[in-house]
Scaffold this motif. Sequence first.
Motif, PDB file in Angstrom:
ATOM      1  N   ALA A 283       0.837  -1.167   0.012  1.00 59.51           N
ATOM      2  CA  ALA A 283       0.097  -0.039   0.012  1.00 59.51           C
ATOM      3  C   ALA A 283       1.023   1.078   0.086  1.00 59.51           C
ATOM      4  CB  ALA A 283      -1.033  -0.118   1.163  1.00 59.51           C
ATOM      5  N   MET A 284       1.808   1.090   0.806  1.00 62.10           N
ATOM      6  CA  MET A 284       2.657   2.453   0.699  1.00 62.10           C
ATOM      7  C   MET A 284       3.574   2.670  -0.503  1.00 62.10           C
ATOM      8  SD  MET A 284       3.034   4.067   3.620  1.00 62.10           S
ATOM      9  CE  MET A 284       4.580   4.786   4.258  1.00 62.10           C
ATOM     10  N   ASP A 285       3.768   1.504  -1.269  1.00 62.30           N
ATOM     11  CA  ASP A 285       4.468   1.602  -2.580  1.00 62.30           C
ATOM     12  C   ASP A 285       3.199   2.232  -3.512  1.00 62.30           C
ATOM     13  OD1 ASP A 285       6.914   0.727  -4.655  1.00 62.30           O
ATOM     14  OD2 ASP A 285       4.960  -0.476  -5.430  1.00 62.30           O
ATOM     15  N   ALA A 286       2.142   1.892  -3.333  1.00 62.21           N
ATOM     16  CA  ALA A 286       1.145   2.501  -4.217  1.00 62.21           C
ATOM     17  C   ALA A 286       0.828   3.929  -3.938  1.00 62.21           C
ATOM     18  CB  ALA A 286      -0.375   1.758  -4.088  1.00 62.21           C
ATOM     19  N   ALA A 287       1.299   4.266  -2.599  1.00 61.00           N
ATOM     20  CA  ALA A 287       1.346   5.737  -2.348  1.00 61.00           C
ATOM     21  C   ALA A 287       2.613   6.578  -2.650  1.00 61.00           C
ATOM     22  CB  ALA A 287       0.925   6.004  -0.841  1.00 61.00           C
TER      23      ALA A 287
END
Length: 447
Positions: A283-287
């Motif tokens: 999820a952090m990578d997506a952000a």
Amino acid sequence: MPSAREYNFDGLVGPSHNYAGLSFGNVASFSNVKSASNPKQAALQGLAKMRALAARGFAQAVLPPHARPDFRMLRRLGFGGTDADVLARAYREAPVILACAYSASPMWTANAATVSPSADSGDGRAHFTAANLNNKLHRAHEHVQSTRTLRALFGDERHFAVHDALPSTPAFGDEGAANHTRLAASHGDKGVQLFVYGRVEFDPSAPAPKRYPARQTLEASQAIARLHELDAGRTVFASQNPDVIDQGVFHNDVIAVGNGNVLFYHEQAFADETQVLNQLRAAMDAAGAQLAPLRVDTRDVPVADAVTSYLFNSQLLSKPDGAMALVIPHECRENAAVSRYLERLVGEGGPVDELIEFDLRQSMRNGGGPACLRLRVALTEAESRAMHQGVIMTEALYAQLAEWVETHYRDRLEPKDLADPQLAIECAQALEELERILGLPGLYDLS
């Protein structure tokens, strides 16, 4: 994305602060049941923390207490007559219910609501959902005033959306930001919303604690994510470890806290640590950010020490130099294992390079540490201007509130004092003046 600043809205301790031991599952609250409290000291301790952090340049604001006692609740439960009659009969027949009506628990504003900043919502507004807190009678009536207060502070619908609390049924048990955190490269960037739940209402086979109640449901967390129009790719739902709930970790913020891209957590915090970290990394990578987990091993800090010291119920604050400060209660220094760990933490060159310590003994004895006392709200510059300005902590506001506390608060409160009609009058008079100090006429329905 526009830049944003995180405001910590600390709860102003109310004049009825007392130790009734109403929160089963909260070890500290239960341990101090029926001992004498000091409302004046409690409020001044909280104000001192707000003042000190504001002086350091952190964005600090105040959330006012709720009106107590809750006469409407008492009358709905069959206690009639004059206000004095209501108090006398409730004390005589159901003193626990009277204590619930007098509870000053709204001071722990981490339970007031769940907040999602505009950077994460589909409509570009900051979203608030007041927590229904339906697991405990003394808190289940808070959402009415919490919603009223949030709408008074964040009333500009161009920038803010304040939702009603979820239905007050077991399926949607919601305890607010105490079971929620946000991770992002910076407060103004798109981020990841982490919701931690203790049980699943519609799946009896899901893990659940055996001794103490799990207060947050997966269904409630999912409903808030929908209301706040969150991106599914940047939203993570994690199961809390039921074993630590049974050890007194009644909210996730007793075992984990996040800020920026850092998740500071105990190795036993989650039912499946590896799965949670993998989901957060994705999820952090997506952000467009990178997760920085900061794990505390059981061999360094046993769960029992984490609970008694409230190590994780501390505040992680971003400093202008890019490092972070950890705001801790005195109790962390009084626990040998925790104190040793903290010395290593600030000396190892990681994200946390400073400890800021406060005396919050009155709150701690009732089961709430630094993180319980604050609601985090990330606001852009335009949103900061649009919110009500009278609650922003300044030296002038601190002086007014400290004088107000000295004037209106008792320095000793015992269970028998809740039957005193004069206490109810004092509380009402105090809040009438507080409306004027904060510039919030009509905040309370004191009729």
